[in-house]
Design an enzyme around this catalytic site. Structure first.
Site, PDB file in Angstrom:
ATOM      1  N   ARG A 125       5.318 -10.096   5.169  1.00 43.15           N
ATOM      2  CA  ARG A 125       4.899  -8.992   6.024  1.00 43.15           C
ATOM      3  C   ARG A 125       5.376  -7.681   5.422  1.00 43.15           C
ATOM      4  O   ARG A 125       6.451  -7.603   4.828  1.00 43.15           O
ATOM      5  CB  ARG A 125       5.481  -9.145   7.443  1.00 43.15           C
ATOM      6  N   GLU A 172      -0.230  -0.605   5.902  1.00 41.66           N
ATOM      7  CA  GLU A 172      -1.571  -1.180   5.732  1.00 41.66           C
ATOM      8  C   GLU A 172      -2.497  -0.571   6.785  1.00 41.66           C
ATOM      9  O   GLU A 172      -2.087  -0.361   7.915  1.00 41.66           O
ATOM     10  CB  GLU A 172      -1.518  -2.700   5.901  1.00 41.66           C
ATOM     11  N   HIS A 206      -3.240  -8.152   0.634  1.00 38.02           N
ATOM     12  CA  HIS A 206      -2.961  -9.059   1.758  1.00 38.02           C
ATOM     13  C   HIS A 206      -3.957 -10.230   1.789  1.00 38.02           C
ATOM     14  O   HIS A 206      -4.675 -10.437   2.770  1.00 38.02           O
ATOM     15  CB  HIS A 206      -2.999  -8.302   3.091  1.00 38.02           C
TER      16      HIS A 206
END
Length: 333
Positions: A262, A291, A309
């Site tokens: 993460r 993000e 990602h």
């Protein structure tokens, strides 16, 4: 009643209305087909976050399926009284207010195992890219491969092997254990750290049903970072970075760091400083603090191997996720 009315009457009872499922971040074809075969209606329309509650209510959605792009917060849960189930395609649940949803009688499910292998393989894609500087040579070869081939060859000839090196795995759940399997297969030494796991057995499977079990003992993060040549993180979202300036200073010189977990588990400013100082040889990042707009300094740094990602984004993983979610939904209803 007229005779024609009698013969035109339905001969079977009215069918109950289909349960509607919104797969807001997409769902593999195999999962959709399995759900439709079981009598569910699947809607794959991508609805913007700010319009999500209105859409769910207007369409009578009872099941909401998401991945990492959609947030299911308290506001969504309060606004959508008809929701019965929320599903997350993946391991983490940090974009869903799980406890609040369950307090409202909404079941929350995820797919903790389906994408583990895909994420683990991406870790090693970044590791191999880092130790052989492939991410940088791939930038320069198209530009200078013809005119400066010998210079580039010299520049990228100082790679190192993974075999025999020590890999520290922070977070030893399903993904962390898949990472350990690959590392052991490559001949790496593995150490792990986990708040909940004291010791875990890793099973390596071979051809003809042969297998071997290898016990991995965990140790505190502060010890792991001192002994590891490479470090990979597999932890949930954190309220503050797990790896910051203090932790980076305690690492071996020339360490490589991979984050496919993460954004925010690594202090990105401290990481860039450690790279500039030479403490960190390279880093591989699949997740970012900001993000979908990572910091420009990260994007431009020549010692960073970057991906957008995509840890769980393989065709095989998406199919497994779709089938696992559909199976749980069918079982629930």
């Amino acid at each position: 009643m007229k005779p024609e009315d009698f013969f035109n009457k339905p001969t079977t009872p009215n069918q109950p209305e289909k349960i509607k499922i919104l797969a807001n971040d997409g769902l593999a074809k195999a999962g959709i087909e399995q759900l439709e075969k079981a009598g569910f209606e699947v809607i794959s329309t991508k609805v913007a976050q700010e319009q999500l509650a209105e859409y769910i209510n207007s369409k009578g959605i009872q099941v909401l399926l998401v991945r990492s792009a959609t947030n299911v917060d308290k506001a969504i849960i309060d606004a959508c009284k008809g929701l019965k189930l929320i599903g997350r395609g993946g391991v983490g649940l940090d974009n869903i207010a799980v406890d609040y949803a369950e307090s409202k009688g909404i079941k929350v499910i995820n797919t903790p195992q389906a994408a583990s292998g895909s994420v683990a393989e991406l870790v090693f894609a970044h590791l191999f890219s880092g130790v052989r500087k492939l991410f940088d040579s791939n930038r320069n070869m198209p530009l200078e491969g013809e005119s400066r081939f010998k210079e580039l060859k010299k520049s990228y000839s100082a790679g190192i092997e993974l075999r025999g090196k020590t890999l520290g795995i922070i977070g030893f759940g399903k993904i962390g254990r898949e990472v350990a399997k690959i590392a052991l297969g490559l001949g790496m030494k593995v150490i792990a750290s986990d708040n909940e796991v004291g010791e875990a057995k890793i099973t390596l499977e071979f051809y003809n049903h042969q297998s071997i079990e290898i016990p991995i003992k965990t140790e505190p993060v502060e010890e792991l970072i001192k002994h590891s040549d490479f470090i990979t993180l597999h932890v949930p979202a954190q309220t503050k970075p797990l790896i910051g300036k203090k932790e980076l200073e305690a690492m071996k010189p020339g360490v490589g760091i991979i984050n496919t977990a993460r954004g925010g588990v690594i202090d990105e400013v401290a990481l860039l400083e450690a790279i500039e100082d030479g403490k960190v040889a390279f880093a591989g990042l699949d997740t970012f603090e900001a993000e979908p707009r990572p910091a420009i300094k990260l994007l431009m740094n020549e010692k960073l191997s970057l991906s957008p990602h995509i840890g769980a984004s393989t065709l095989e993983a998406q199919e497994r996720i779709g089938l696992e979610l559909s199976k749980q939904i069918i079982s629930h209803f």
